[in-house]
Design a protein around this motif. Structure first.
Motif, PDB file in Angstrom:
ATOM      1  N   GLN A  12       0.828  -1.209   0.000  1.00  0.00           N
ATOM      2  CA  GLN A  12       0.000   0.000   0.000  1.00  0.00           C
ATOM      3  C   GLN A  12       0.862   1.260   0.000  1.00  0.00           C
ATOM      4  O   GLN A  12       0.545   2.253  -0.661  1.00  0.00           O
ATOM      5  CB  GLN A  12      -0.937  -0.008   1.212  1.00  0.00           C
ATOM      6  N   THR A  15       2.174   1.783  -3.391  1.00  0.00           N
ATOM      7  CA  THR A  15       1.116   2.294  -4.250  1.00  0.00           C
ATOM      8  C   THR A  15       1.042   3.819  -4.161  1.00  0.00           C
ATOM      9  O   THR A  15       0.794   4.493  -5.164  1.00  0.00           O
ATOM     10  CB  THR A  15      -0.239   1.680  -3.872  1.00  0.00           C
ATOM     11  N   ARG A 206       6.404  -3.320  -6.145  1.00  0.00           N
ATOM     12  CA  ARG A 206       5.127  -3.679  -5.522  1.00  0.00           C
ATOM     13  C   ARG A 206       4.663  -5.046  -5.971  1.00  0.00           C
ATOM     14  O   ARG A 206       4.065  -5.783  -5.190  1.00  0.00           O
ATOM     15  CB  ARG A 206       4.085  -2.616  -5.897  1.00  0.00           C
TER      16      ARG A 206
END
Length: 206
Positions: A12, A15, A206
């Motif tokens: 996250q 992101t 990621r």
């Protein structure tokens, strides 16, 4: 804020870093194309923080800066390099400071501002220049550190692109500092190239 960041997973956080650069670039270029009197060959994108719609660019700096700071913590967990996450973090802090301290109106922007550079600068314009220097230097260094990191891991393509991105910003910033023709444009191209590459790296990790 620190507690909120700690609750986010590494994915996250990355992101956030993936989103930071495209968001800043999209908002900046959209304004550059629409705001009256703005000329990217003469005015840096930071100048968009002035005028009645200046709050848009200020918010753009703040949001992208916060996303970059959060993303840097995810970068720290996703790679072995110690310095790349630290430099990206410093870049994010510089962006936040650049939003807090806007530069002075100059050279015909916003519309109605006298042509040429002002004879004196405000304290917050000096602070903006300092924040921008921190952001750019740390971003250039981050690209070169990433280049070394990828070279060590055998990813020659990523290493080359990292060095190209860092060099693009270094040359663009230098050209703008020495007052070269269309210096603000070369600076924008270099900054956008380096920022978007950091976003790509975050997406890969990621």
């Amino acid at each position: 804020m620190a507690t909120t960041i700690q609750r986010l997973t590494a994915s996250q956080r990355l992101t956030c870093l993936v989103a930071a650069a495209p968001l800043w670039v999209a908002v900046s270029l959209a304004q550059a194309s629409m705001r009256d009197g703005f000329d990217l060959t003469r005015h840096p994108l930071s100048a968009l923080s002035n005028g009645s719609l200046g709050w848009l660019q200020i918010a753009n700096f703040l949001v992208a800066g916060v996303l970059t700071v959060i993303g840097a913590t995810g970068l720290r967990h996703a790679m072995t390099s110690r310095w790349a996450p630290r430099l990206v973090l410093l870049n994010g802090i510089g962006m936040i400071a650049a939003g807090i301290f806007p530069m002075d109106p100059a050279d015909g922007f916003p519309a109605g501002t006298p042509a040429g550079m002002p004879q004196t600068m405000s304290w917050h314009s000096y602070a903006h220049l300092a924040a921008g220097s921190i952001a750019f230097i740390s971003l250039i260094a981050a690209c070169y550190v990433l280049g070394r990191h990828f070279a060590r891991t055998g990813d020659r393509r990523a290493a080359a692109v990292s060095c190209i991105a860092g060099t693009a910003l270094l040359l663009g910033d230098t050209w703008a500092i020495i007052g070269g023709p269309a210096g603000s444009l070369t600076l924008a191209v270099g900054a956008i190239t380096a920022m978007l590459w950091i976003a790509v790296v975050a997406a890969r990790l990621r």
